[in-house]
Scaffold this active site. Structure first.
Site, PDB file in Angstrom:
ATOM      1  N   HIS A 185      -7.432   3.203   1.405  1.00 49.52           N
ATOM      2  CA  HIS A 185      -6.514   3.803   2.293  1.00 49.52           C
ATOM      3  C   HIS A 185      -7.381   3.449   3.682  1.00 49.52           C
ATOM      4  CE1 HIS A 185      -3.206   5.588   4.237  1.00 49.52           C
ATOM      5  NE2 HIS A 185      -3.707   6.783   4.342  1.00 49.52           N
ATOM      6  N   ASP A 204       1.049  -1.242  -0.186  1.00 53.65           N
ATOM      7  CA  ASP A 204      -0.186  -0.041  -0.088  1.00 53.65           C
ATOM      8  C   ASP A 204       0.760   1.466  -0.039  1.00 53.65           C
ATOM      9  OD1 ASP A 204      -2.228  -1.761   0.281  1.00 53.65           O
ATOM     10  OD2 ASP A 204      -2.817  -0.921   2.184  1.00 53.65           O
ATOM     11  N   ASP A 205       0.212   2.316  -0.462  1.00 54.98           N
ATOM     12  CA  ASP A 205       0.826   3.696  -0.225  1.00 54.98           C
ATOM     13  C   ASP A 205       1.908   4.046  -1.069  1.00 54.98           C
ATOM     14  OD1 ASP A 205      -1.083   3.618   1.850  1.00 54.98           O
ATOM     15  OD2 ASP A 205       0.517   3.323   3.368  1.00 54.98           O
TER      16      ASP A 205
END
Length: 298
Positions: free
Chosen positions: A128, A10-11
């Site tokens: 998110h 993620d991210d």
């Protein structure tokens, strides 16, 4: 029985250091793909790096941190024009103060930006801090994914380990199990909504209890072995949510600066665990194939 494991980081786009660490993990075979925060300050750097190494890249829908991509976000933002944090968004939802058309507009705006950066629409979109599963938002999320031909998302229904002692967030969140159980309950409610819209989700999920220093080789292997245990189908799929990357410097985030987790050693710790010989040996002996999302539903 074939065992497909999607290891998704993620991210992507949060900072240059994180981007570099994720590419390192991908090239070493420690992850199978990433999800991009299109409002991350290093999104363009992330896209350039992903294209150079042909790294599978989906989108990390962000509606709870930093600056929106779209312009119609009055009920989603504070007086400074920044997204409400997750807690504030939940409160606004409970009071009926969120305009779902604004959610739709922001999601579509992020998809459009992803397309402008990558030259294509995303095949996978997750959320998110799992905000895509919040009641009310999930229905809009699934509808927009269907309209854009997005094939898959994340649905984090994970078996919580009893009496698990958390480390890196113990002083910040007093009852992680309750928070994780809320996410799992939301995932359970979301699953039929996603299915109705033709959105694929993995059979199993691991990652809530293995973030940062809570990711140990022993715990990760135990959780994955449990996830793949006993299934009647010829193929079983599992998503492992991870957050690797070199620790961020002073530049990063989504418009509100770099958080403490990004500055800590936690991300590099995950890199070390994921790239360890012990994990690679575990996948081989367990017959686990590391694959991107597309391999699971194609």
């Amino acid at each position: 029985m074939r065992r497909f494991l999607v290891i998704n980081a993620d991210d992507f786009g949060y900072s240059v250091e994180r981007n570099e660490g994720m590419v390192t993990c991908f090239l070493s075979g420690a992850i199978s793909g990433v999800t991009l925060m299109v409002n991350g300050v290093a999104a363009e750097d992330a896209v350039n790096r992903a294209k150079k190494v042909n790294m599978p890249t989906g989108m990390h829908f962000n509606i709870i941190e930093g600056t929106p991509v779209g312009t119609k976000t009055k009920t989603l933002t504070d007086c400074n024009g920044k997204f409400l944090d997750l807690s504030s968004l939940k409160k606004a939802l409970s009071k009926g103060e969120v305009d779902m058309e604004e959610v739709r507009w922001e999601l579509q705006s992020q998809i459009d930006k992803f397309q402008s950066l990558m030259g294509r629409k995303p095949e996978h979109i997750d959320g998110h801090q799992h905000a895509h599963l919040l009641p009310g938002i999930c229905e809009v999320f699934a509808s927009v994914l269907r309209e854009n031909g997005v094939r898959s998302t994340r649905c984090p229904y994970e078996d919580l380990e009893p009496d698990h002692v958390y480390s890196w967030t113990a002083d910040v969140i007093k009852d992680l199990d309750a928070m994780f159980q809320e996410v799992i309950d939301q995932a359970s409610s979301a699953k039929p909504i996603l299915k109705e819209n033709g959105i694929w989700v993995s059979d199993r999920f691991v990652g809530l209890q293995t973030m940062g220093s809570d990711m140990t080789i022993e715990r990760l292997q135990r959780q994955l072995a449990k996830a793949f245990k006993c299934n009647e189908n010829d193929v079983i799929s599992c998503e492992l949510m991870v957050h690797p990357g070199y620790k961020s410097g002073d530049v990063g985030g989504c418009g509100i600066g770099v958080d403490d987790f990004a500055r800590s050693e936690q991300r590099e710790h995950e890199m070390n665990v994921l790239q360890s010989k012990e994990m690679q040996d575990f996948y081989r002996t367990q017959g686990i194939e590391i694959v991107p999302f597309q391999r699971c539903y194609s």
